[in-house]
Design an enzyme around this catalytic site. Structure first.
Site, short mmCIF file in Angstrom:
data_model
loop_
_atom_site.label_atom_id
_atom_site.label_comp_id
_atom_site.label_asym_id
_atom_site.label_seq_id
_atom_site.Cartn_x
_atom_site.Cartn_y
_atom_site.Cartn_z
N LYS A 23 0.87 -1.19 0.00
CA LYS A 23 0.00 0.00 0.00
C LYS A 23 0.90 1.23 0.00
CE LYS A 23 -4.07 1.93 2.32
NZ LYS A 23 -3.70 3.35 2.16
N ASP A 25 2.01 5.14 0.03
CA ASP A 25 1.58 6.37 0.71
C ASP A 25 1.65 7.51 -0.30
OD1 ASP A 25 0.76 8.10 2.63
OD2 ASP A 25 2.60 8.05 3.81
#
Length: 313
Positions: A23, A25
């Site tokens: 994931k 940022d």
């Protein structure tokens, strides 16, 4: 088209039906390449092509394709939303070109939605991924990040490396454009969230310089509940820019649906809840307020309406 969104998970999905990714940022982007042009759209549909000139070369990769991914900026080798924040709102081509040299970004392309005029969104993720890998999209400004079978191992590795978390995707899932689907599940590590600004307070000893903002999170009923006062990270240019954005939004009373403590409301200028920020915190205290919140950057890619879908990051 709006991007497919991931639901929040409380554990890593198990089994061979799932695949797992880092994931990032960053800022969600759809990159549309056709007729020798590339158009970059934010999650809200805003054209942000001018903000990221280092991605202009995508127009020369293939005649027609639509990619989903995230633009990330590295700080010490780790993607950082704070590092990306100064790139997201740039509308000047000249300034964007300068920042592309001093604060370059990388586009992490993780899905393929159209190729040579053919819509791929009804195809399973596994088929779209296979085509995406065959395109061999590699450069200093964009890449196709790897995927992993071991979600638990990836979750632990991303935590140890200081990354944001993981996203797990069902291999058989079609692309549900504009929808939040349980076929994609996100599991973040850090306590950062998007909040809306409902007021600001001046810096001590000043009547004009912004010292802190009063922020809210969704109350579950279409409004925003007060979540605390954010001052850390707002010194200097960050505070001045935010103050300029808030000035036209003045209103006479608090926009929050829950009471603001007297000590926080003292001297506050209330504003319409239209500006979204990203903040980091140590969670919430017993009163529901954020603990030691710090400003990370403006979320020009989100609107207050987006926050009502789910507590998002």
């Amino acid at each position: 088209m709006r991007p497919m969104l991931a639901a929040t998970a409380d554990r890593v999905p198990a089994g061979d039906a799932w695949v797992h990714e880092v994931k990032w940022d960053g800022m969600r982007i759809l990159a549309d390449v056709h007729d020798g042009r590339r158009v970059l759209s934010s999650r809200t549909g805003r054209d942000v092509s001018v903000s990221f000139p280092e991605l202009a070369g995508l127009a020369d990769t293939y005649e027609d394709l639509l990619l989903d991914g995230e633009v990330v900026a590295l700080d010490g080798g780790v993607p950082s939303f704070g590092a990306l924040a100064e790139r997201m709102h740039v509308s000047s081509a000249r300034k964007a070109a300068q920042l592309a040299t001093t604060r370059p970004v990388t586009f992490m392309a993780f899905d393929l939605l159209r190729l040579f005029g053919q819509d791929l969104t009804t195809q399973p993720w596994s088929a779209r991924r296979d085509l995406l890998e065959k395109l061999d999209l590699r450069s200093s400004a964009w890449q196709v990040p790897p995927v992993y079978d071991d979600g638990v191992g990836l979750f632990e590795a991303t935590r140890d490396q200081g990354l944001e978390g993981i996203v797990s995707k069902r291999r058989a899932s079609p692309y549900a454009a504009g929808r939040r689907s349980p076929d994609w599940r996100k599991l973040p590590h850090r306590a950062s969230l998007s909040v809306v600004v409902g007021g600001w307070r001046p810096e001590v000893g000043s009547t004009s310089r912004l010292g802190a903002v009063l922020v809210g999170t969704t109350d579950g009923a279409g409004g925003f509940a007060y979540a605390g006062r954010v001052g850390a990270g707002l010194a200097g240019a960050a505070g001045a820019r935010l103050r300029a954005l808030l000035e036209p939004l003045r209103r006479s009373a608090s926009p929050f649906t829950t009471p603001v403590p007297r000590e926080d409301a003292a001297g506050a200028t209330w504003v319409e809840p239209e500006v979204v920020l990203e903040v980091a915190s140590l969670g919430r205290g017993s009163t529901g307020k954020l603990r030691q919140p710090a400003y990370l950057g403006l979320r020009t890619d989100l609107t207050p309406a987006d926050l009502h879908e789910v507590t998002d990051g």
